[in-house]
Design an enzyme around this catalytic site. Structure first.
Site, PDB file in Angstrom:
ATOM      1  N   TYR A 141       0.852  -1.187   0.000  1.00 51.66           N
ATOM      2  CA  TYR A 141       0.000   0.000   0.000  1.00 51.66           C
ATOM      3  C   TYR A 141       0.888   1.237   0.000  1.00 51.66           C
ATOM      4  CZ  TYR A 141      -3.860   3.078   1.581  1.00 51.66           C
ATOM      5  OH  TYR A 141      -4.797   4.070   1.711  1.00 51.66           O
ATOM      6  N   LYS A 169      -1.435  -1.425  -4.017  1.00 46.10           N
ATOM      7  CA  LYS A 169      -2.519  -0.441  -3.994  1.00 46.10           C
ATOM      8  C   LYS A 169      -1.847   0.908  -4.143  1.00 46.10           C
ATOM      9  CE  LYS A 169      -6.062   1.690  -1.087  1.00 46.10           C
ATOM     10  NZ  LYS A 169      -6.669   1.760   0.266  1.00 46.10           N
TER      11      LYS A 169
END
Length: 301
Positions: A141, A169
């Site tokens: 992330y 992400k």
């Protein structure tokens, strides 16, 4: 390794009026997501207010989550990947939370860049090296706006070579960086998922080779976001673009006064059991409420 592709909801954690976690409300939201056809779920992330949840509360949410999802999968003969939040700025804790995700039977763990510490690129690499050894797929992330550190594409290339790294992400907000990730990493590792962390950039990212979205907006309208993503993934950009522009005012309104404060207010407006937020977050201000309410009407939500 599991392929992460489609629309994934970054789930909120509903709260009761006294500030306690509303576990039955969470169950209701889970069922809503599953019945609306969402492709995957990402609980216990930032939108889930994990900085203000204790580990006992997190475990109770997991205990509600996993049986509901697995029962739905069995009943409908379908796979709904669960990517369980496991981030920390303490590598030892990130490893422990990743182990918790593996023990719970999650399909992957979402691990954010260590925040506040502001480690070097080597430190970032070693952080992900440590969690990769747990033996569960890892979704990296990257969100500089919350962590203070962007993961350079060169560092992400190194991370992608580690075992069990399923994708990223990408919430840098930089489409040029996202294209570099697709060109330099996904070209070598076709199963490396590149998911947007910004709702408004979902369609552009898929158009240049991305795989979907970890969405905040889909907390409210999972079926609509999923339809947009699936249309784009199959190359029907006219249909995807129509939904993108329909939702664009709400893409903006859903973050008008922070996250998850704004999306929770919108969900409450539509009768979904989101509840309030925990300090230091506070309810959206009056002008933001008007903007959110207007966007809901404009976007036919």
């Amino acid at each position: 390794m599991i392929k992460l592709r489609g629309a994934f909801t970054a789930m909120v954690t509903p709260m009761n009026a006294d500030g306690s976690v509303d576990y039955e409300g969470f169950r209701t939201l889970l069922k809503f997501q599953l019945e609306q056809g969402i492709n995957g779920l990402v609980p216990l992330g930032t939108s889930g207010e994990t900085p203000t949840l204790d580990e006992e509360e997190e475990q109770k949410l997991i205990d509600v989550l996993m049986p509901e999802v697995r029962a739905f999968e069995k009943a409908h003969n379908i796979k709904i990947p669960v990517v369980l939040g496991a981030g920390s700025n303490n590598t030892r804790d990130a490893v422990r939370y990743t182990e918790r995700a593996k023990k719970a039977g999650a399909d992957a763990a979402l691990v954010v860049t260590p925040y506040y510490n502001k480690p070097s690129e080597e430190g970032i690499y070693r952080h992900f090296e440590a969690v990769s050894k747990v033996g569960i797929p890892i979704l990296v992330y990257n969100i500089q706006g919350r962590t203070g550190k962007n993961i350079d594409t060169a560092t992400l290339e190194r991370i992608a070579e580690l075992p069990n790294i399923a994708g990223v992400k990408e919430a840098s907000g930089n489409i040029n960086q996202m294209m570099d990730v697709v060109a330099r990493i996904k070209s070598k590792h076709p199963d490396f998922a590149v998911l947007s962390g910004d709702d408004a950039l979902t369609l552009p990212l898929i158009a240049v080779g991305g795989d979907g979205i970890v969405s905040v907006v889909s907390n409210l309208c999972p079926a609509v976001v999923t339809e947009m993503v699936q249309n784009a993934l199959k190359g029907d950009y006219a249909a995807a673009r129509a939904i993108h522009y329909r939702l664009l005012p709400f893409f903006k309104a859903a973050f008008i006064d922070g996250n998850p404060t704004s999306i929770k207010y919108a969900m409450n407006c539509k009768g979904l059991p989101a509840g309030g937020v925990r300090l230091p977050l506070v309810e959206v201000h009056e002008e933001a409420k008007k903007i959110i309410e207007s966007a809901l009407k404009t976007c036919r939500l």
